[in-house]
Design a protein around this motif. Sequence first.
Motif, PDB file in Angstrom:
ATOM      1  N   GLY A  52       0.810  -1.219   0.000  1.00 25.91           N
ATOM      2  CA  GLY A  52       0.000   0.000   0.000  1.00 25.91           C
ATOM      3  C   GLY A  52       0.838   1.262   0.000  1.00 25.91           C
ATOM      4  O   GLY A  52       1.753   1.432  -0.804  1.00 25.91           O
ATOM      5  N   ASP A  53       0.546   2.146   0.949  1.00 23.75           N
ATOM      6  CA  ASP A  53       1.222   3.446   1.015  1.00 23.75           C
ATOM      7  C   ASP A  53       2.697   3.341   1.392  1.00 23.75           C
ATOM      8  O   ASP A  53       3.446   4.303   1.217  1.00 23.75           O
ATOM      9  N   LEU A  54       3.116   2.203   1.908  1.00 20.47           N
ATOM     10  CA  LEU A  54       4.533   2.037   2.237  1.00 20.47           C
ATOM     11  C   LEU A  54       5.420   2.109   0.999  1.00 20.47           C
ATOM     12  O   LEU A  54       6.627   2.319   1.115  1.00 20.47           O
ATOM     13  N   VAL A  55       4.825   1.951  -0.174  1.00 19.26           N
ATOM     14  CA  VAL A  55       5.623   2.010  -1.398  1.00 19.26           C
ATOM     15  C   VAL A  55       6.344   3.360  -1.504  1.00 19.26           C
ATOM     16  O   VAL A  55       7.466   3.436  -1.986  1.00 19.26           O
ATOM     17  N   LEU A  56       5.717   4.420  -1.021  1.00 19.91           N
ATOM     18  CA  LEU A  56       6.353   5.741  -1.059  1.00 19.91           C
ATOM     19  C   LEU A  56       7.539   5.811  -0.106  1.00 19.91           C
ATOM     20  O   LEU A  56       8.549   6.443  -0.411  1.00 19.91           O
ATOM     21  N   GLU A  57       7.444   5.162   1.049  1.00 20.33           N
ATOM     22  CA  GLU A  57       8.549   5.147   2.007  1.00 20.33           C
ATOM     23  C   GLU A  57       9.689   4.252   1.548  1.00 20.33           C
ATOM     24  O   GLU A  57      10.847   4.496   1.856  1.00 20.33           O
ATOM     25  N   ARG A  58       9.362   3.191   0.827  1.00 20.29           N
ATOM     26  CA  ARG A  58      10.370   2.209   0.444  1.00 20.29           C
ATOM     27  C   ARG A  58      11.011   2.500  -0.905  1.00 20.29           C
ATOM     28  O   ARG A  58      11.942   1.806  -1.295  1.00 20.29           O
ATOM     29  N   ALA A  59      10.552   3.514  -1.596  1.00 22.55           N
ATOM     30  CA  ALA A  59      11.164   3.875  -2.874  1.00 22.55           C
ATOM     31  C   ALA A  59      12.614   4.257  -2.626  1.00 22.55           C
ATOM     32  O   ALA A  59      12.942   4.890  -1.627  1.00 22.55           O
ATOM     33  N   GLU A  60      13.481   3.836  -3.511  1.00 27.21           N
ATOM     34  CA  GLU A  60      14.900   4.153  -3.367  1.00 27.21           C
ATOM     35  C   GLU A  60      15.536   4.273  -4.737  1.00 27.21           C
ATOM     36  O   GLU A  60      14.962   3.836  -5.729  1.00 27.21           O
ATOM     37  N   PRO A  61      16.717   4.864  -4.810  1.00 28.91           N
ATOM     38  CA  PRO A  61      17.388   4.991  -6.098  1.00 28.91           C
ATOM     39  C   PRO A  61      17.770   3.628  -6.661  1.00 28.91           C
ATOM     40  O   PRO A  61      17.822   2.633  -5.925  1.00 28.91           O
ATOM     41  N   PHE A  62      18.058   3.588  -7.938  1.00 29.40           N
ATOM     42  CA  PHE A  62      18.377   2.319  -8.590  1.00 29.40           C
ATOM     43  C   PHE A  62      19.558   1.624  -7.957  1.00 29.40           C
ATOM     44  O   PHE A  62      19.692   0.411  -8.052  1.00 29.40           O
ATOM     45  N   ASP A  63      20.439   2.343  -7.285  1.00 31.23           N
ATOM     46  CA  ASP A  63      21.602   1.719  -6.654  1.00 31.23           C
ATOM     47  C   ASP A  63      21.462   1.656  -5.134  1.00 31.23           C
ATOM     48  O   ASP A  63      22.445   1.554  -4.411  1.00 31.23           O
ATOM     49  N   GLY A  64      20.220   1.665  -4.648  1.00 29.25           N
ATOM     50  CA  GLY A  64      19.962   1.610  -3.213  1.00 29.25           C
ATOM     51  C   GLY A  64      20.252   0.233  -2.625  1.00 29.25           C
ATOM     52  O   GLY A  64      20.732  -0.669  -3.321  1.00 29.25           O
ATOM     53  N   PRO A  65      19.967   0.038  -1.332  1.00 26.84           N
ATOM     54  CA  PRO A  65      20.325  -1.200  -0.633  1.00 26.84           C
ATOM     55  C   PRO A  65      19.726  -2.471  -1.238  1.00 26.84           C
ATOM     56  O   PRO A  65      20.354  -3.520  -1.220  1.00 26.84           O
ATOM     57  N   ILE A  66      18.505  -2.378  -1.777  1.00 24.55           N
ATOM     58  CA  ILE A  66      17.892  -3.581  -2.338  1.00 24.55           C
ATOM     59  C   ILE A  66      18.631  -4.029  -3.590  1.00 24.55           C
ATOM     60  O   ILE A  66      18.776  -5.221  -3.833  1.00 24.55           O
ATOM     61  N   PHE A  67      19.138  -3.057  -4.363  1.00 26.96           N
ATOM     62  CA  PHE A  67      19.872  -3.406  -5.583  1.00 26.96           C
ATOM     63  C   PHE A  67      21.054  -4.277  -5.246  1.00 26.96           C
ATOM     64  O   PHE A  67      21.352  -5.253  -5.828  1.00 26.96           O
TER      65      PHE A  67
END
Length: 67
Positions: A52-67
């Motif tokens: 849901g709305d957490l998508v706005l909080e979890r957005a990160e740059p392409f080279d962020g931690p999830i990458f």
Amino acid sequence: MTVTVSLFQGPELAGDVDANLAALDDAARSAAAAGASILVTPEMSVSGYDIGDLVLERAEPFDGPIF
């Protein structure tokens, strides 16, 4: 050529990206130690599904931690 593949399903701790990244790191290390060349995970195993709305909080740059 032989390719060994390892699969990781979870745990997907909803709302806890850091814990999910740590679990993925542990799984990758275990898979590599067992001889795997590739670790396959669900596409949203780090961020969580249906967030849901957490998508706005979890957005990160392409080279962020999830990458």
